[in-house]
Design a protein around this motif. Structure first.
Motif, mmCIF file in Angstrom:
data_model
loop_
_atom_site.group_PDB
_atom_site.id
_atom_site.type_symbol
_atom_site.label_atom_id
_atom_site.label_comp_id
_atom_site.label_asym_id
_atom_site.label_seq_id
_atom_site.Cartn_x
_atom_site.Cartn_y
_atom_site.Cartn_z
ATOM 1 N N UNK A 180 19.899 19.166 -14.205
ATOM 2 C CA UNK A 180 19.989 19.809 -15.518
ATOM 3 C C UNK A 180 20.791 21.110 -15.494
ATOM 4 N N UNK A 181 21.719 21.204 -14.548
ATOM 5 C CA UNK A 181 22.681 22.304 -14.544
ATOM 6 C C UNK A 181 24.080 21.735 -14.704
ATOM 7 N N UNK A 230 28.216 11.272 -13.924
ATOM 8 C CA UNK A 230 27.914 11.585 -15.323
ATOM 9 C C UNK A 230 29.120 12.094 -16.105
ATOM 10 N N UNK A 231 30.035 12.790 -15.419
ATOM 11 C CA UNK A 231 31.218 13.301 -16.107
ATOM 12 C C UNK A 231 32.083 12.174 -16.658
ATOM 13 N N UNK A 236 27.543 16.248 -19.194
ATOM 14 C CA UNK A 236 27.849 17.420 -18.393
ATOM 15 C C UNK A 236 26.774 17.839 -17.419
ATOM 16 N N UNK A 237 25.591 17.212 -17.511
ATOM 17 C CA UNK A 237 24.505 17.520 -16.580
ATOM 18 C C UNK A 237 23.662 16.274 -16.396
ATOM 19 N N UNK A 289 19.289 14.579 -11.767
ATOM 20 C CA UNK A 289 19.166 14.475 -10.319
ATOM 21 C C UNK A 289 20.119 15.441 -9.613
ATOM 22 N N UNK A 290 19.942 15.535 -8.315
ATOM 23 C CA UNK A 290 20.727 16.445 -7.472
ATOM 24 C C UNK A 290 21.690 15.643 -6.607
ATOM 25 N N UNK A 291 22.828 16.246 -6.295
ATOM 26 C CA UNK A 291 23.761 15.656 -5.326
ATOM 27 C C UNK A 291 24.059 16.695 -4.256
#
Length: 227
Positions: free
Chosen positions: A36-37, A76-77, A82-83, A86-88
């Motif tokens: 969510x960033x 997602x882009x 844009x957010x 999950x994390x990568x």
């Protein structure tokens, strides 16, 4: 071109992309984006391995997919998002070509032929997630570990994989002692060599036999759709 997705572009489209990309080195453990960033960049890997990880409300984490030199991180882009929840991060460090979110959006809008190719990788990643769900539900931890080592071997392009037991436990969604036991079994069968922080592939055909039907579906689909 060391990145399979970029290599599948036509020469004119590849030139357009290369004009927007900058090469960087990504370290092991480096965060590519957080839940969510804002996702600032998409990364086309030339080496190394990224991990896409989701976390529940209690803090438990598990991998949902991995990406290496076959594709890109920042899917997602491609969907105009844009957010993401999950994390990568980089499981194995390596070089990459990155493009800003704004630059990628502009390329996708102005060049439909590039968009068409890159969107195919969204399908491939969905197939990988589906294969992971099948493996987690129907296969033993030894088979799942063999599958994950094969996937890392495919994407990192190196027999020596910088993987700790803690990372492997996260990838498989099991406790660390279970990973240690499974590694000892694979090593005892001469399929791998496991040392501190490194797993070396010794017998790839043997790993494929152990992984069975848990491995190869997404990889075959990649060859069919992207080449």
């Amino acid at each position: 071109m060391k990145n399979g997705l970029l290599a599948s572009l036509s020469p004119p489209d590849l030139d357009i992309m290369l004009g927007q990309l900058e090469e960087i080195d990504l370290a092991q453990g480096q965060i590519l984006y957080q839940p969510f960033e804002k996702i600032s960049y998409a990364y086309f890997f030339l080496g190394g391995l990224s991990s896409e990880v989701i976390r529940d409300s209690s803090g438990q984490r598990v991998e949902i997919g991995c990406v290496g030199r076959e594709g890109l991180s920042g899917l997602p882009l491609l969907l105009g998002i844009g957010e993401a929840p999950h994390q990568a991060f980089m499981q194995i460090g390596g070089p990459a070509l990155r493009i800003s979110a704004e630059g990628l959006d502009r390329v996708l809008r102005e060049h439909p032929s590039i968009r068409s190719v890159l969107m195919k990788f969204v399908h491939i990643f969905m197939m990988q997630v589906a294969s992971t769900a099948l493996a987690d539900a129907r296969y033993t931890i030894n088979a799942r570990l063999a599958r994950w080592i094969l996937m890392a071997h495919d994407r990192a392009g190196d027999d020596d994989l910088s993987l700790t037991h803690d990372f492997l436990a996260l990838m498989l969604g099991v406790r660390r002692p279970s990973v240690t036991t499974a590694l000892h079994i694979l090593e005892g069968d001469n399929l791998i060599r496991s040392s501190r922080g490194t797993v070396t592939v010794r017998d790839r055909p043997g790993l494929e036999r152990l992984a069975g039907g848990s491995y190869g579906f997404a990889e075959a689909e990649y060859k069919r759709v992207i080449g």
